[in-house]
Every structure is written in C-alpha cells, then in structure tokens.
Design an enzyme around this catalytic site. Structure first.
Site, PDB file in Angstrom:
ATOM      1  N   GLY A  24     -17.825  43.874  55.535  1.00  0.00           N
ATOM      2  CA  GLY A  24     -17.105  42.733  56.057  1.00  0.00           C
ATOM      3  C   GLY A  24     -18.086  41.899  56.013  1.00  0.00           C
ATOM      4  O   GLY A  24     -18.249  40.651  56.761  1.00  0.00           O
ATOM      5  N   GLY A  27     -17.211  37.689  55.499  1.00  0.00           N
ATOM      6  CA  GLY A  27     -16.565  36.944  56.519  1.00  0.00           C
ATOM      7  C   GLY A  27     -17.479  36.048  57.387  1.00  0.00           C
ATOM      8  O   GLY A  27     -18.678  35.836  57.070  1.00  0.00           O
ATOM      9  N   ARG A 105      -7.664  39.428  72.139  1.00  0.00           N
ATOM     10  CA  ARG A 105      -8.319  40.286  71.227  1.00  0.00           C
ATOM     11  C   ARG A 105      -7.385  41.398  71.270  1.00  0.00           C
ATOM     12  O   ARG A 105      -7.534  42.208  69.883  1.00  0.00           O
ATOM     13  CB  ARG A 105      -9.816  40.909  71.959  1.00  0.00           C
ATOM     14  CG  ARG A 105     -10.914  39.944  71.843  1.00  0.00           C
ATOM     15  CD  ARG A 105     -12.027  40.579  72.356  1.00  0.00           C
ATOM     16  NE  ARG A 105     -13.450  39.745  72.091  1.00  0.00           N
ATOM     17  CZ  ARG A 105     -13.457  38.702  73.056  1.00  0.00           C
ATOM     18  NH1 ARG A 105     -13.020  38.524  74.159  1.00  0.00           N
ATOM     19  NH2 ARG A 105     -14.660  38.168  72.842  1.00  0.00           N
ATOM     20  N   ASP A 168     -21.841  39.036  74.899  1.00  0.00           N
ATOM     21  CA  ASP A 168     -21.574  38.839  76.367  1.00  0.00           C
ATOM     22  C   ASP A 168     -22.909  38.768  77.131  1.00  0.00           C
ATOM     23  O   ASP A 168     -23.038  37.840  77.913  1.00  0.00           O
ATOM     24  CB  ASP A 168     -20.782  39.911  76.911  1.00  0.00           C
ATOM     25  CG  ASP A 168     -19.387  40.098  76.325  1.00  0.00           C
ATOM     26  OD1 ASP A 168     -18.764  39.259  76.038  1.00  0.00           O
ATOM     27  OD2 ASP A 168     -19.068  41.467  76.028  1.00  0.00           O
ATOM     28  N   HIS A 195     -15.702  44.702  76.466  1.00  0.00           N
ATOM     29  CA  HIS A 195     -15.632  43.336  75.476  1.00  0.00           C
ATOM     30  C   HIS A 195     -14.620  42.500  75.313  1.00  0.00           C
ATOM     31  O   HIS A 195     -14.235  41.982  74.249  1.00  0.00           O
ATOM     32  CB  HIS A 195     -16.452  43.728  74.197  1.00  0.00           C
ATOM     33  CG  HIS A 195     -16.826  42.620  73.128  1.00  0.00           C
ATOM     34  ND1 HIS A 195     -17.695  41.575  73.967  1.00  0.00           N
ATOM     35  CD2 HIS A 195     -16.574  42.332  72.165  1.00  0.00           C
ATOM     36  CE1 HIS A 195     -17.863  40.818  72.894  1.00  0.00           C
ATOM     37  NE2 HIS A 195     -17.152  41.119  71.762  1.00  0.00           N
ATOM     38  N   MET A 245     -21.882  35.313  67.428  1.00  0.00           N
ATOM     39  CA  MET A 245     -21.705  36.904  67.276  1.00  0.00           C
ATOM     40  C   MET A 245     -22.629  37.566  66.255  1.00  0.00           C
ATOM     41  O   MET A 245     -23.149  38.871  66.407  1.00  0.00           O
ATOM     42  CB  MET A 245     -20.244  37.085  66.763  1.00  0.00           C
ATOM     43  CG  MET A 245     -19.973  38.582  66.745  1.00  0.00           C
ATOM     44  SD  MET A 245     -19.913  39.278  68.441  1.00  0.00           S
ATOM     45  CE  MET A 245     -21.465  40.571  68.166  1.00  0.00           C
TER      46      MET A 245
END
Length: 335
Positions: A24, A27, A105, A168, A195, A245
């Site tokens: 991925g 992205g 989510r 987090d 999460h 992230m």
C-alpha cells in the site's frame, strides 16, 4: 574473548541489513512511510507494492542518498507480490481506504478487511517468517484477520504479528503537553486497549501529571481517543491522518528493528495477541511489549490503575471483544 566494543560493533554491522516491504506504498500513509523507512539506516532493501503508483514512489525516494535499494511493484508485474515479499524481514501494511467525515473505523471494515485478507495470504506464502506490522484500519479487527489467515496457512507466529497503535501514543504525548505546558518530546504516555475510539485508553496516572483537574483530564482523554476526527474534519473529506500515522509506523518499525538487532529494553505499546484478558475472550490487547530478536519477548501488565482508568479499560474491553470476533469471523465464516 571479544571486547564489549568489538561485540557491539559486530552486532551493529550485522544489524543494518533488513529487507522491508510496504504493502500500500502509494497511498496517503504509504508514501511518507516509505520515505521515512528509506531514511532508516537499518533498511538496506525497500520493496514497495500497490495496485498502482508503486514504481513512481520507488523511483522518487530512490534518489534520497541513503544506503538502501528501492524497488516498486504492481499487479501488472509478473509475480509482483512474490518479488516484493521474498526475503523480507519486516512487512508494513498500510493498504486500504482512508476514513471520510462521518465514518468510524468500523465503517471501513467491509472494504479493508478484504484487502488485508488477500495481502496477508501473500505474506504467508512468500514471507512467513517476517514481522508483520498492521496499520490498515480498523486495526482491532484487521490484526485478527491476519492471524486467522496465517493459521489457515500453518505459519502463524503470535510473537511477530503487531497492530500499530503508536499514533495514539504520539497524540497522547502532544495533547498532554498542550494541557500541562511542557515539551511534548519529554512526555511518555502508555496507551493501552485498542486503536479506535473508546478502546483507546491513555494511562495518565502513570505520568508525572497526576493532578490534572477532572474536567480537563476527561477532555484530554476524549481528545486522545477521537483525535483522528480532528484530522478527518480538517481535511474536509479529502483524507484522514496520513502524515502523523506514517511517523507512527516508522517509529514502531524502528523499534522492531532495534529489537531484532538484540538491543535491550526496547519497549513500545502494540496491539498483540495477549494473555492479559484472554480469559474474558479478548485475545488481543494493546499494552507495552518488550521487543527482541524473536519479536515480542515480553508482554507487560497495566500496573496499578486509577479508578477512572479501570472504568475506561472495562468499557474498552466490551468493544474490543466485538471487534476481534468480527475480524475472526470474516475469515472463519468464509471457509
């Protein structure tokens, strides 16, 4: 006998030789994550995969002058996933669709579950011994999906499967510093549970700031739990938390590398198969883990909790159990 310096030098030389794969990679998370991994001296081979765009990302970051080779693969390449994954030591999976305004989510589940399932199957086939770091949301459900796929393939190693919850931790450090007026780089907050939303439990009582007024403390906890919503709303429908992230994924990957290298006392929170609440049917739980050459070396308990934290953990467990079952049943019911 080797001197301590000689031993350390030998370990360091052997260490900086990891092949890392990002699934991925083109992205919103994958691109900055790939760049950050390119900057890590322990990464000497970086393989990027996506349904489109991975070759461009690979070409772009390959110009960064660090000692690593970068390759990009897509489904159009013959055995693209096999080439991406063969010989890989650490796999990061940020693949999937981002959250949009109004989405939780869990709303992402039906789309991202299939993506993670298929990628996990390839990891099991071509990199069964790799450490696997799952970023794709909802992590509370996608990590159990990977476990079930690996179990079906007969290659599951509970010590090498991680859900990345580091974002987090980063938010907790930043947001706490804003409340108490300190340098965020000096704040360390243990964040446990899961999460998403109410499953995210920051253990503020374990910091040096135990006397935050209740109203401010409750607002801080809520902001840590739902900090992702701030980004989704601020991006006005164009994406979710990608840059922060990516930093979180790179930080946790860096900790995994250190553990694989044999460094001592490498401790980070992560969502892993855990005995802490297994008797209650909660197979996975995020807590601090010690990382080592075999992945998870030790799972730490939560320690003494404040009364309000015990209540938060109990609320988190209710949702976590449902999330985990949802991921498991996505695979087992499809058999």
């Amino acid at each position: 006998m080797l001197s301590r310096f000689a031993k350390r030098s030998f370990s360091s030389t052997a260490a900086a030789n990891y092949k890392v794969s990002v699934l991925g990679a083109a992205g919103g998370i994958g691109q900055p994550l790939s760049l950050l991994l390119k900057l890590n001296h322990r990464v000497t081979s970086l393989s990027l995969y996506d349904i489109r765009g991975a070759k461009g990302v690979a070409a772009d970051i390959s110009h960064v002058p660090t000692n690593s080779k970068v390759e990009g693969f897509t489904p159009e390449d013959e055995e693209g996933l096999k080439k991406t994954l063969t010989g890989t030591d650490v796999v990061l999976i940020p693949a999937g669709v981002p959250r949009k305004p109004g989405m939780t989510r869990d709303d992402l589940f039906n789309i991202n579950a299939s993506i993670v399932r298929d990628l996990a199957s390839s990891v099991a086939d071509y990199a069964p011994n790799a450490a696997v770091l799952v970023i794709s949301n909802p992590v509370n459900s996608t990590v159990p999906i990977v476990r079930e796929v690996f179990k079906q393939k007969g290659v599951y190693n509970k010590n090498k499967l991680f859900g990345v919850t580091t974002l987090d931790v980063l938010r907790a450090s930043r947001f706490l510093s804003e409340v108490v007026g300190t340098d965020p780089t000096t704040e360390r907050v243990n964040v446990v549970g899961g999460h998403s939303g109410l499953t995210i439990v920051p253990l503020l009582s374990g910091t040096k700031h135990k006397n935050i007024p209740q109203e401010a403390r409750d607002a801080l906890i809520h902001r840590i739990q739902f900090g992702g919503d701030e980004v989704v709303q601020a991006k006005n429908g164009t994406g979710s938390a990608t840059l922060s992230m990516a930093q979180a994924g790179a930080r946790f990957a860096g900790a995994v590398f250190k553990g694989l290298d044999g460094e001592k006392d490498v401790i980070e929170p992560s969502f892993v198969e855990s005995p802490l609440y297994a008797s209650e049917g909660i197979d996975f739980f995020a807590s601090q883990v010690t990382l080592g050459p075999n992945g998870v070396e030790k799972i730490h308990g939560l320690g003494e909790l404040a009364g309000y934290e015990e209540e938060l953990v109990n609320v988190a467990k209710e949702t976590l159990k449902k999330n985990i079952i949802k991921g498991q049943e996505f695979i087992t019911k499809a058999k």
